[in-house]
Write a protein that holds these residues in place. Structure first.
Motif, mmCIF file in Angstrom:
data_model
loop_
_atom_site.group_PDB
_atom_site.id
_atom_site.type_symbol
_atom_site.label_atom_id
_atom_site.label_comp_id
_atom_site.label_asym_id
_atom_site.label_seq_id
_atom_site.Cartn_x
_atom_site.Cartn_y
_atom_site.Cartn_z
ATOM 1 N N ARG A 1 0.834 -1.200 0.002
ATOM 2 C CA ARG A 1 0.091 0.106 0.028
ATOM 3 C C ARG A 1 0.882 1.480 -0.103
ATOM 4 N NH1 ARG A 1 -2.276 -3.797 4.249
ATOM 5 N NH2 ARG A 1 -3.308 -5.248 2.805
ATOM 6 N N MET A 2 1.929 1.218 0.768
ATOM 7 C CA MET A 2 2.824 2.526 0.743
ATOM 8 C C MET A 2 1.782 3.724 0.997
ATOM 9 S SD MET A 2 5.837 1.987 -2.028
ATOM 10 C CE MET A 2 6.729 0.336 -2.399
ATOM 11 N N ILE A 3 1.359 3.844 1.984
ATOM 12 C CA ILE A 3 0.857 4.779 2.584
ATOM 13 C C ILE A 3 1.889 5.851 3.025
ATOM 14 C CG2 ILE A 3 -0.920 5.693 4.391
ATOM 15 C CD1 ILE A 3 -2.277 4.513 2.002
ATOM 16 N N PHE A 4 1.622 7.131 2.835
ATOM 17 C CA PHE A 4 2.902 8.077 3.570
ATOM 18 C C PHE A 4 2.110 8.124 5.078
ATOM 19 C CE2 PHE A 4 2.519 9.703 -0.839
ATOM 20 C CZ PHE A 4 3.711 9.311 -1.150
ATOM 21 N N PRO A 5 2.946 7.623 6.218
ATOM 22 C CA PRO A 5 2.301 7.281 7.429
ATOM 23 C C PRO A 5 2.200 8.484 8.196
ATOM 24 C CG PRO A 5 4.719 6.427 7.114
ATOM 25 C CD PRO A 5 4.191 6.904 5.823
ATOM 26 N N LEU A 6 3.147 9.476 7.910
ATOM 27 C CA LEU A 6 2.941 10.639 8.812
ATOM 28 C C LEU A 6 2.018 11.905 7.990
ATOM 29 C CD1 LEU A 6 6.827 10.641 9.996
ATOM 30 C CD2 LEU A 6 4.546 9.554 11.252
ATOM 31 N N LEU A 7 1.387 11.628 6.900
ATOM 32 C CA LEU A 7 0.583 12.461 6.330
ATOM 33 C C LEU A 7 -0.738 11.963 6.633
ATOM 34 C CD1 LEU A 7 2.070 13.050 2.775
ATOM 35 C CD2 LEU A 7 2.585 14.449 4.901
ATOM 36 N N GLY B 1 -2.122 8.667 8.066
ATOM 37 C CA GLY B 1 -2.118 7.304 7.443
ATOM 38 C C GLY B 1 -1.707 6.124 8.165
ATOM 39 N N GLY B 2 -0.474 6.283 9.053
ATOM 40 C CA GLY B 2 -0.069 5.369 9.503
ATOM 41 C C GLY B 2 -1.139 4.691 10.775
ATOM 42 N N THR B 3 -1.854 5.447 11.050
ATOM 43 C CA THR B 3 -2.840 4.859 12.268
ATOM 44 C C THR B 3 -4.192 4.008 11.685
ATOM 45 O OG1 THR B 3 -4.310 6.919 12.287
ATOM 46 C CG2 THR B 3 -2.090 6.914 13.465
ATOM 47 N N LEU B 4 -4.168 4.054 10.371
ATOM 48 C CA LEU B 4 -5.247 3.142 9.846
ATOM 49 C C LEU B 4 -5.157 1.831 10.067
ATOM 50 C CD1 LEU B 4 -6.293 5.419 6.572
ATOM 51 C CD2 LEU B 4 -6.848 5.680 8.786
ATOM 52 N N SER B 5 -6.190 0.962 9.945
ATOM 53 C CA SER B 5 -6.205 -0.397 9.821
ATOM 54 C C SER B 5 -5.653 -1.015 8.472
ATOM 55 C CB SER B 5 -7.512 -1.176 10.188
ATOM 56 O OG SER B 5 -8.302 -0.701 9.131
ATOM 57 N N GLY B 6 -5.287 -2.271 8.339
ATOM 58 C CA GLY B 6 -4.823 -2.784 7.012
ATOM 59 C C GLY B 6 -5.831 -2.425 5.785
ATOM 60 N N GLY B 7 -7.152 -2.858 6.123
ATOM 61 C CA GLY B 7 -8.251 -2.466 5.232
ATOM 62 C C GLY B 7 -8.434 -1.022 4.858
ATOM 63 N N GLU B 8 -8.224 -0.448 5.820
ATOM 64 C CA GLU B 8 -8.607 1.207 5.592
ATOM 65 C C GLU B 8 -7.375 1.618 4.695
ATOM 66 O OE1 GLU B 8 -10.937 1.870 9.761
ATOM 67 O OE2 GLU B 8 -8.700 2.556 9.652
ATOM 68 N N GLN B 9 -6.355 1.204 5.091
ATOM 69 C CA GLN B 9 -4.993 1.617 4.199
ATOM 70 C C GLN B 9 -5.352 1.152 2.800
ATOM 71 O OE1 GLN B 9 -1.023 0.816 5.794
ATOM 72 N NE2 GLN B 9 -1.280 1.850 7.720
ATOM 73 N N GLN B 10 -5.718 0.005 2.428
ATOM 74 C CA GLN B 10 -5.807 -0.380 1.166
ATOM 75 C C GLN B 10 -6.735 0.640 0.439
ATOM 76 O OE1 GLN B 10 -4.169 -3.035 -0.236
ATOM 77 N NE2 GLN B 10 -4.948 -1.924 -2.065
ATOM 78 N N MET B 11 -8.076 0.899 1.322
ATOM 79 C CA MET B 11 -8.929 1.921 0.632
ATOM 80 C C MET B 11 -8.159 3.122 0.244
ATOM 81 S SD MET B 11 -12.244 1.083 3.081
ATOM 82 C CE MET B 11 -12.458 -0.803 3.460
ATOM 83 N N LEU B 12 -7.407 3.555 1.273
ATOM 84 C CA LEU B 12 -6.794 4.805 1.000
ATOM 85 C C LEU B 12 -5.704 4.827 -0.203
ATOM 86 C CD1 LEU B 12 -6.096 7.874 1.753
ATOM 87 C CD2 LEU B 12 -4.407 6.716 3.575
ATOM 88 N N ALA B 13 -5.106 3.585 -0.337
ATOM 89 C CA ALA B 13 -4.156 3.610 -1.648
ATOM 90 C C ALA B 13 -4.909 3.410 -2.722
ATOM 91 C CB ALA B 13 -3.533 2.210 -1.079
#
Lengths: 298, 235
Positions: free
Chosen positions: B86-92, B133-145
């Motif tokens: 997913r490579m979410i920007f964790p601190l954004l 972004g880094g505080t989201l769950s795995g599924g939420e991170q996938q949605m964000l990606a």
């Protein structure tokens, strides 16, 4: 006396902060300690003096032009020295940074000579030396007030740039994940080079202020200032911009108080002591995050 | 033909990860690339996105070569990737992550409309806008990606392992949304280890084995294919 030292510390600390944010921003985007950053600071002072004596520019015009030149120097530094090493091990870039530092110091010696130089007589506005305000036995000159407000405006501007602008977001994205930054369409190399430009402009401005404040510049002046600002960046947590700002101010105040109450001979020693204590007790710094070192990173 | 890989060979470090693969994708399709770990699936997507440069072969997009272009130039042409992990920007914040998805776009109104669309596809992201972004769950991170990639309004969307690490019930809902994105007009190239789900939702598929295309065909045929069933569907 305490108040006077505190004021001195805050002013010199603001200057350290301006240099330190350069270290920390560059570390943030490419995990490189840019040891040549102190030399950009030195070049800032020399450029300003050269513009005053050869082009006859007034102080503030020379100040601005010198900042622009330092920004360009920062960009050249990145494009010529560091960009070719982007895919190399980090150690290669680190050694190159030390090499660039020595190179720039010697280049300055060839161009301007190795003797100490003053700012040309009468080039710094005369009212800078006059007392602007007096409170509680503390005298503040107009130059103090200029340095203090300039650093404040720069730090505030930098903070807003990083937090609010499109470019600032791109810079933070590059710092967090370069591959993903490229995948959303950011030209990663360009963001890195602009980061060097911004660091260069701020470092150069600090050099001019210090050169004019102590009325003395010399090619190796960047070394001590660079090491101290690096200590400030480490104290704040390398990679953290607010950390570098706070670190710079803390270091400046600690130094001024130490110099005032112990002996001014200890001034430099205090900076190094602070850095050593921070590395031992809080290695991540005040605002930093401890990241596990992975094998491929070195 | 929207995208065509012609005999692409790519090294990943010293490893010859792709040994000459050819893939074709028509506008409007969902095509999946299945295969075991290390078969070269992610390398294929990174080669299309320009993060890796092939040593041989061509990547053609709308008939034009995009081989060796910088990643940002490829995004500009309308190819976006949701990478593995997913490579979410964790601190954004969630909002900032989505803003960056639209980094190259100048049409403010269009961006605003797409943001509304992302929030209607993934209402949970709207609730979490201000969160890092880094505080989201795995599924939420996938949605964000996925949402971040949609913000670029891509013509071709590359998805790398969207099901990885997600609970089965979330996998299905993610794939329903992928299908909906496709029906709204985006062509999709999907990489999956979970061959069952991938083939169920795709039109066509390619089976990748150690850097080479072993098999290709309609997804429904591949689902019935004996070798595929043995190797990838655990029968």
């Amino acid at each position: 006396m305490f108040l006077q030292q505190l004021v001195n510390g805050l002013i010199i600390g603001g200057i350290y902060a301006m240099i330190a944010v350069g270290y920390t921003m560059i570390y943030g985007v490419i995990q490189l300690i840019n040891f040549a950053h102190g030399e950009i600071y030195m070049l800032g002072a020399f450029f300003a003096v050269t513009f005053i004596s050869f082009l006859g520019l007034p102080f503030f015009a020379a100040f601005l032009l010198s900042m622009i030149c330092c920004a360009i120097c920062g960009m050249f530094l990145d494009v010529l020295a560091y960009r070719p090493l982007r895919e190399s091990p980090r150690l290669a870039a680190l050694i190159t940074a030390i090499g660039m530092s020595i190179f720039l110091q010697n280049l300055a010696m060839i161009i301007w000579g190795s003797r100490q130089k003053p700012f040309p007589h009468g080039s710094v506005p005369a009212y800078f030396g006059q007392i602007a305000v007096t409170f509680g036995g503390v005298n503040l000159s107009w130059f103090h007030i200029f340095i203090f407000s300039f650093t404040l405006v720069m730090m505030l501007g930098l903070h807003l740039t990083i937090k609010k602008t499109r470019w600032g977001k791109a810079m933070r994205a590059v710092a967090q994940n370069q591959t993903m930054a490229a995948l959303v369409g950011i030209n990663v190399n360009r963001v890195i080079t602009y980061t060097f430009a911004l660091a260069g402009a701020l470092g150069g401005a600090a050099g001019i202020l210090v050169g004019a404040y102590y009325n003395s510049l010399y090619p190796t002046m960047g070394y001590v200032a660079g090491v101290k600002a690096f200590a400030a960046a480490v104290l704040g947590g390398i990679g953290s911009v607010p950390g570098a700002m706070v670190g710079g101010v803390i270091l400046g105040v600690a130094e001024a108080l130490g110099a005032g109450y112990l002996s001014s001979l200890y001034r430099d020693g205090i900076s190094y002591a602070v850095m050593i204590i921070v590395i031992i007790l809080i290695p991540a710094g005040l605002f930093g995050k401890l990241i596990k070192e992975t094998k491929k990173s070195m | 033909m929207l995208l065509k890989l012609e005999n692409v060979k790519t090294y990943y470090g010293n490893i010859r990860a792709l040994k000459g693969i050819s893939i074709e994708i028509e506008e409007g399709e969902i095509v999946c690339l299945i295969g075991a770990n290390g078969a070269g699936k992610s390398t294929s997507l990174m080669t299309i996105s320009g993060v890796l440069t092939p040593v041989e072969g061509e990547v053609l997009y709308q008939g034009q070569s995009i081989t060796g272009l910088r990643p940002d130039k490829i995004v500009q042409q309308g190819i976006c990737q949701v990478p593995e992990g997913r490579m979410i920007f964790p601190l954004l914040t969630v909002s900032e992550n989505l803003d960056l998805g639209a980094y190259l776009r100048k049409d403010k109104n269009g961006v605003k409309a797409d943001l509304d669309r992302v929030f209607s596809l993934f209402p949970v992201l709207s609730d979490r806008r201000g969160q890092h972004g880094g505080t989201l769950s795995g599924g939420e991170q996938q949605m964000l990606a996925i949402g971040r990639a949609l913000m670029a309004r891509p013509r071709l969307l590359l998805l790398d392992e969207p099901s990885l690490g997600l609970a089965p019930i979330i996998v299905d809902s993610i794939f329903d949304i992928i299908r909906q994105i496709n029906q709204d007009g985006t062509t999709i190239l999907l990489v999956e280890q979970n061959a069952q789900v991938a083939l169920r939702f795709s039109h066509r598929g390619y089976v990748l084995e150690t850097g080479e295309i072993a098999l290709t065909g309609k997804a429904s045929d591949l689902l019935k294919n004996e070798e595929v069933r043995k190797a990838y569907l655990g029968e």
